[in-house]
Design an enzyme around this catalytic site. Sequence first.
Site, short mmCIF file in Angstrom:
data_model
loop_
_atom_site.label_atom_id
_atom_site.label_comp_id
_atom_site.label_asym_id
_atom_site.label_seq_id
_atom_site.Cartn_x
_atom_site.Cartn_y
_atom_site.Cartn_z
N HIS A 131 0.82 -1.22 0.00
CA HIS A 131 0.00 0.00 0.00
C HIS A 131 0.85 1.26 0.00
CE1 HIS A 131 -4.06 -1.78 0.81
NE2 HIS A 131 -3.28 -2.82 1.03
N ASP A 145 3.30 9.36 -0.71
CA ASP A 145 2.13 8.58 -0.30
C ASP A 145 1.92 7.48 -1.32
OD1 ASP A 145 -0.05 8.02 1.31
OD2 ASP A 145 -0.80 10.07 1.30
C1 GDG Z 1 -2.20 3.68 3.37
C2 GDG Z 1 -1.17 4.39 2.48
C3 GDG Z 1 -2.84 4.36 0.62
C4 GDG Z 1 -9.13 9.95 7.56
N1 GDG Z 1 -9.59 10.79 8.52
C5 GDG Z 1 -10.74 10.24 8.99
C6 GDG Z 1 -10.96 9.04 8.31
N2 GDG Z 1 -9.96 8.89 7.46
C7 GDG Z 1 -9.86 7.78 6.51
C8 GDG Z 1 -10.01 8.34 5.12
C9 GDG Z 1 -9.24 7.35 4.27
C10 GDG Z 1 -8.20 6.80 5.23
O1 GDG Z 1 -8.59 7.18 6.57
C11 GDG Z 1 -6.82 7.37 4.99
O2 GDG Z 1 -6.33 6.79 3.81
P1 GDG Z 1 -5.05 7.32 3.05
O3 GDG Z 1 -4.98 6.62 1.75
O4 GDG Z 1 -5.17 8.79 2.88
O5 GDG Z 1 -3.79 7.05 3.97
P2 GDG Z 1 -3.15 5.86 4.90
O6 GDG Z 1 -3.97 5.60 6.09
O7 GDG Z 1 -1.75 6.29 5.16
O8 GDG Z 1 -3.17 4.54 3.98
C12 GDG Z 1 -1.89 5.24 1.44
C13 GDG Z 1 -3.73 3.54 1.52
O9 GDG Z 1 -2.98 2.81 2.49
C14 GDG Z 1 -4.56 2.55 0.72
O10 GDG Z 1 -3.76 1.72 -0.06
O11 GDG Z 1 -3.66 5.20 -0.16
O12 GDG Z 1 -0.96 5.84 0.58
O13 GDG Z 1 -0.30 5.20 3.27
O14 GDG Z 1 -10.07 6.32 3.83
O15 GDG Z 1 -11.38 8.41 4.83
N3 GDG Z 1 -12.03 8.28 8.51
C15 GDG Z 1 -12.93 8.71 9.44
N4 GDG Z 1 -12.74 9.85 10.17
C16 GDG Z 1 -11.67 10.63 9.97
O16 GDG Z 1 -11.52 11.67 10.62
N5 GDG Z 1 -14.04 7.98 9.66
#
Ligand code: GDG
Length: 483
Positions: free
Chosen positions: A168, A380
């Site tokens: 990821h 990212d």
């Molecule tokens: C890893 C990789 C890759 C965020 N704030 C809240 C909340 N979130 C949820 C978002 C989103 C998730 O968390 C964050 O996803 P990201 O992709 O931005 O980042 P990572 O957690 O670092 O994920 C990344 C991912 O895996 C998938 O392959 O994209 O690059 O680092 O879904 O919605 N959810 C809630 N409240 C919040 O305040 N409910």
Amino acid sequence: MNRLIIVSNRLPFALDSAGEDLWTVTPAFGGLVSAVEPVLRERGGTWIGWPGTAGEIPQGPLAEATRDAGYNVVPVALSETERNEFYYGYSNEVIWPLFHDLQNFCNFEPAYWHAYKQVNERYADAIIRSARSDDFIWVHDYHLMYVAQALRERSTSQNLSALTFFLHIPFPPSDIFSKLPQQRRLLRALLQFDLLGFQTRRDVRNLLQCVRRVMPEAKVVSRAETHVIRFEKRKIHVGHFPIGIDFDSFENGARCEAVAQRSQQLRATFPDCQLMLGSDRLDYSKGIPERLRAFRNALERYPELRGRVVLIQIVVPSRVEIPRYHEFKDRIDRLVGDINGRFSTSMWIPVQYHFRGLDREDLLAHYRACDIAFITPLKDGMNLVAKEYCACRIDQYGTLILSQFAGAAEQLKPDALLVNPYDIEQMADTIVKAFRMSPAECTARMKRMRRMVRKENVFWWVDSFLAAGSRLARTVPRRRRNL
Ligand code: GDG
């Protein structure tokens, strides 16, 4: 369709002790969970992972937490030392910073590697106990890169079909990967999988470059987008599979009455202002201080923004037990204080800062209400927030400012405003560009981004990965499928 077995470090929820025999269950936030949970919910299967608590796993609360999941859950227990050395240690003090090109943040403590191998073996044992020969085994992410090797070392009689892996986070370029003391051992372990999936073409390129340099005995054969590595009489397929989101669920969620009301409420709180949103887990790879500095720079250089733009920054607590994350939070707190101290008036506070996760309704309302999403990770794997923002723009309006180093930039680059997150002035200029963008241009760009995010959604991602894995399971000769 074969039964799907997902293996990831964490389960989609966390069990926390709240005193003697009292346990709380909280949903885990994060990209992996957001992507994989809806898929397993729809298809059924098994999820193998750690419920986030060190020591013995309480069976009652676990059964309670998983009763309505729609899939089986197989927990893996970690001791406190294992949690510290495998999870906080090798995974989050070595691999995470190194793979995000932040090698100065690495702590190459030798004991961490041994714990990493040991815990990966524990996951391999759980797979052997739970899997049948025709199950589709899909291992996820940087914590578990040694699992296939552990399986091959341990099991002689199991007849599992192809072993597949998806990373990821980004895969680093060869000169950065070469800092890793275990570079050869780790690459060899990765080459024990039959299919290696990455987020972007850039990650695939980096992996192949590392293999060529570190494992001269492996032969890389590339034809257009198809890459095969021949190693130890096996073929390892390598591809890029950009992860998506459950578009319909975000779009429908954004349409619902409660979200509409909350979104209107938010807008009414900041009359005559454009709202700009940042939402990230607390992590130094997400570029939060750089983003705040860019906003400060924009307010200094472009007075027209004062009183007219509000940055809503949500920071979801994450890995707070690691001291570096504490220091990092202090830095963010100080920057927010500085900006608000310098620029606030009795009518306007430039940064609205929340250090907590929002519930889903509230998060969707923020996506719906904010005119600009300001997403500037230093690096990212993908960044799902960028895609979720587009899915929730049911009015087809909204501008996305996106780091060129987010995996999502590869798909969204024609229409997002791409920035270099290390270039504070360029980011500040881009804020103004977004602020001044005409509604017609803004809508045209958003429509195209939404089309892309809708088409290449999470089910498309899973289908393409599973299709690649199934093709290969059919081609892996029976005798080679003996682990
Ligand atoms: C890893 C990789 C890759 C965020 N704030 C809240 C909340 N979130 C949820 C978002 C989103 C998730 O968390 C964050 O996803 P990201 O992709 O931005 O980042 P990572 O957690 O670092 O994920 C990344 C991912 O895996 C998938 O392959 O994209 O690059 O680092 O879904 O919605 N959810 C809630 N409240 C919040 O305040 N409910």
